[in-house]
Design an enzyme around this catalytic site. Structure first.
Site, PDB file in Angstrom:
ATOM      1  N   SER A 153       0.826  -1.200   0.000  1.00 47.15           N
ATOM      2  CA  SER A 153       0.000   0.000   0.000  1.00 47.15           C
ATOM      3  C   SER A 153       0.871   1.266   0.000  1.00 47.15           C
ATOM      4  O   SER A 153       1.825   1.354  -0.776  1.00 47.15           O
ATOM      5  CB  SER A 153      -0.947  -0.046   1.202  1.00 47.15           C
ATOM      6  OG  SER A 153      -1.981   0.893   1.087  1.00 47.15           O
ATOM      7  N   ASP A 172      -6.423  -3.605  -1.591  1.00 50.58           N
ATOM      8  CA  ASP A 172      -5.235  -3.181  -0.847  1.00 50.58           C
ATOM      9  C   ASP A 172      -4.550  -4.407  -0.245  1.00 50.58           C
ATOM     10  O   ASP A 172      -5.172  -5.222   0.444  1.00 50.58           O
ATOM     11  CB  ASP A 172      -5.674  -2.220   0.256  1.00 50.58           C
ATOM     12  CG  ASP A 172      -4.504  -1.563   0.963  1.00 50.58           C
ATOM     13  OD1 ASP A 172      -3.664  -2.299   1.519  1.00 50.58           O
ATOM     14  OD2 ASP A 172      -4.449  -0.320   0.991  1.00 50.58           O
TER      15      ASP A 172
END
Length: 286
Positions: A39, A196
């Site tokens: 991320s 994510d």
């Protein structure tokens, strides 16, 4: 001292990692051969290895200064996006990655985590459950490595930056690792939701290379049940976790507060100084 480094996710909080790195890297000759990231930690670590970390802090502070709100309600019935996060993120990569791609590929073997939905969940349901898991792990769970998503069949895959053919591939990989609707657009791979990478584990130790050595793990959350920095033996490896010494006054998705960027950076730098005072070159506590 450390031959592998892990960069946790955490949105704006990842600026803490830049401050920490600026404080300690040269003084302990921190030159990892492997970096595992997820991320916003993937974006931050890329910029660090490109030698553009301070440029990144300045860019995001300026971008947040120009962004008055995290929700642009005036775009509700327009084609322009309701949330500015994806534009700021992508524009930052377009500007900051220029001239740095080859340097990144040569600096270390970098592995970026992406989450995929389970086969029994499709489309919006996989997305909704994944976002719920992410929220629960972020705000309710105190575990360093929660396994809720794994138990439900979500999996975390790691992709090497050295397999990217160009800077566009790198940008796509980081955006996939950071895919958190509604702040970013939905993405799919083979009909399955890409989410994510931190939904499975926001501290992506799964990307580490096996074998003896020392691992530095840079968190972005404060876990009050643990010391600010501590080491534990994991097979042939010594893992050293470092966390912010106190909760950062920074919201993960607050892209309208330029002061938060520098606050997180300054906290990371100060925590780096404390780390240097507490740890020996062998990686163990003095």
């Amino acid at each position: 001292m450390f031959d592998q480094v892990v960069f946790a996710g955490g949105g704006v909080r990842c600026t803490w990692q830049i401050g920490f790195w600026q404080s300690v890297a040269d003084r302990i000759q921190l030159r990892p051969r492997v970096v595992s990231a997820v991320s916003a930690g993937a974006l931050v670590s890329s910029l660090i290895l490109m030698g553009k970390s301070l440029d990144a802090v300045e860019y995001f502070a300026e971008a947040f200064e120009e962004n008055p709100s995290n929700v642009h309600w005036g775009n509700l019935f327009r084609k322009d996006p309701l949330f500015p996060h994806h534009h700021i993120y992508r524009n930052g990569m377009n500007r900051l990655f220029e001239g740095g791609f080859e340097r990144l590929r040569e600096a270390a073997e970098m592995r970026i985590a992406v989450s995929h939905s389970p086969g029994w969940l499709n489309g919006s349901l996989a997305l909704i459950i994944g976002v719920g898991i992410d929220y629960s792990d972020t705000f309710l769970t105190r575990s360093l490595h929660p396994n809720t998503a794994k138990r439900l069949g979500y999996r975390q895959s790691f992709y090497s930056v050295r397999d990217c053919n160009n800077v566009g591939d790198l940008q796509k990989l980081i955006l996939s690792s950071s895919c958190t609707p509604p702040f970013t657009p939905r993405q799919q791979d083979g009909g399955r939701e890409v989410l994510d990478g931190g939904i499975v584990d926001s501290v992506p130790v799964g990307g580490l290379k096996p074998g003896p050595g020392q691992v530095l793990i840079l968190l972005t959350r404060n876990y009050p049940q643990y010391p600010n920095h501590f080491s534990c033996q994991k097979g042939e490896q010594l893992w050293t976790y470092v966390q912010p010494s106190r909760p950062l006054p920074v919201s993960v998705w607050d892209f309208s507060n330029p002061q938060s960027v520098w606050q997180a950076f300054d906290a990371g730098y100060a925590d780096g100084e404390a780390f240097l005072a507490a740890y020996s070159p062998e990686g163990s506590a003095k």
